[in-house]
Design an enzyme around this catalytic site. Structure first.
Site, PDB file in Angstrom:
ATOM      1  N   HIS A 133      -1.682  -0.022  -9.815  1.00  0.00           N
ATOM      2  CA  HIS A 133      -2.245  -1.018  -8.889  1.00  0.00           C
ATOM      3  C   HIS A 133      -2.790  -2.233  -9.646  1.00  0.00           C
ATOM      4  CE1 HIS A 133      -3.967  -1.197  -4.538  1.00  0.00           C
ATOM      5  NE2 HIS A 133      -3.616  -2.394  -4.962  1.00  0.00           N
ATOM      6  N   ARG A 191       0.842  -1.180   0.000  1.00  0.00           N
ATOM      7  CA  ARG A 191       0.000   0.000   0.000  1.00  0.00           C
ATOM      8  C   ARG A 191       0.887   1.243   0.000  1.00  0.00           C
ATOM      9  NH1 ARG A 191      -3.081  -3.117  -1.489  1.00  0.00           N
ATOM     10  NH2 ARG A 191      -5.243  -3.519  -0.829  1.00  0.00           N
ATOM     11  N   GLU A 205      -3.357   7.892  -4.331  1.00  0.00           N
ATOM     12  CA  GLU A 205      -3.710   6.938  -5.385  1.00  0.00           C
ATOM     13  C   GLU A 205      -5.177   7.130  -5.746  1.00  0.00           C
ATOM     14  OE1 GLU A 205      -4.154   2.141  -5.718  1.00  0.00           O
ATOM     15  OE2 GLU A 205      -2.250   2.850  -4.868  1.00  0.00           O
TER      16      GLU A 205
END
Length: 318
Positions: free
Chosen positions: A275, A227, A256
């Site tokens: 991602h 993360r 993000e």
């Protein structure tokens, strides 16, 4: 029992899950089409929701099975009742994401992004020496499914692997060292690559802080497939632009999505992907996640202990 299923199943998959829950009502609904009525009546949910906040509508929920390993948003206080169990799909994505990490690390060390740019410009130019995993020191932050999958592969390719984990545990023979966060200041200066495999929670935020980035050797590479919040993005940017570290490969960022104007887009020796290293849509990942969900469904209906139970105070599997 009313069971809401948001997993993207085909007809054969729906039949498979229906067969695992005879006598119960399964509602197969895409997550973007879930209605308040379905949430209010659901006693079990298999699959992620479009927004974790939708759980506030659940009045009967006893169990939520995520189709992701990440639990971002689902552990917020008050979303799930005290008696509800949260499980995730840990074990479905580690191998796939580990391959992304290996590919990205080797691409940076072999100058592949620069050679790709040279190819576009028809420039035949050698870019100098390369690194290999063999003989390198790799530091892995987070030694769960993902961290272990990557660490094992790096070891098999000849790397000396150190790993940091939240709780003490038995060290595999092939691992050079295993310790807690207190080892970071000692191990970071030794690392040729630092690989982050951490979930998002208060204890992991900025684990790779500005101070710790400053400890890295000049040629070190930072990779993150956990993360984005685990890294101080601004400090990482400065280190890249100043040439104080050798590069970065990031499948996750903070913020993000990464805004178009963010300097990280153009940072030297940096690979960015949106991602995608462990997508559920990847067939192998989906099958593993579906297997976990089905097995847990059988266990739940039989009153047996569930796999991958998440501690909501940490976001980790117990």
């Amino acid at each position: 029992m009313e069971i809401l299923v948001t997993l993207p199943l085909d007809e054969a998959g729906k039949a498979r899950f229906a067969a695992a829950a005879p006598g119960h009502r399964l509602h197969f609904v895409e997550k973007d089409a879930v209605t308040p009525a379905l949430l209010e009546n659901a006693q079990a949910i298999l699959g992620n929701l479009a927004d974790p906040a939708q759980l506030r509508r659940c009045k009967e929920l006893r169990w939520l099975q995520l189709d992701s390993a990440g639990t971002d948003g689902y552990c917020a206080p008050g979303l799930l009742s005290e008696g509800a169990v949260l499980t995730n799909a840990t074990g479905a994505f580690g191998a796939c994401i580990a391959e992304w990490l290996l590919a990205a690390l080797l691409a940076i060390w072999r100058h592949l992004p620069e050679y790709a740019e040279n190819q576009k410009n028809c420039r035949w130019q050698r870019l100098g020496p390369v690194r290999t995993l063999a003989g390198s020191t790799v530091l892995v932050l987070g030694f769960g499914d993902l961290g272990r999958n990557f660490a094992r592969r790096a070891h098999l390719l000849g790397a000396r692997v150190l790993a940091v984990r939240r709780r003490p545990g038995e060290k595999p023979d092939w691992l050079e060292g295993l310790g807690g966060a207190e080892m970071l200041e000692e191990w970071l200066p030794k690392a040729d690559a630092v690989v982050l495999c951490l979930p998002a929670n208060a204890s992991t935020r900025h684990m790779l802080s500005a101070g710790r980035i400053a400890l890295l050797k000049k040629g070190a590479v930072v990779l993150n497939a956990g993360r984005g919040s685990a890294v101080d993005t601004e400090a990482l940017c400065r280190a890249l632009y100043d040439g104080r570290i050798g590069g970065a490969a990031l499948d996750v960022t903070d913020p993000e999505p990464l805004p178009p104007e963010h300097p990280l887009w153009h940072a030297p020796n940096t690979i960015l992907t949106p991602h995608v290293s462990g997508l559920l849509s990847q067939p192998e990942n989906f099958e593993k996640a579906a297997d976990i969900c089905e097995e847990n469904l059988r266990r739940f209906l039989a009153g047996q202990p569930l796999m991958n139970q998440v501690d909501r105070s940490t976001g980790y599997v117990d």
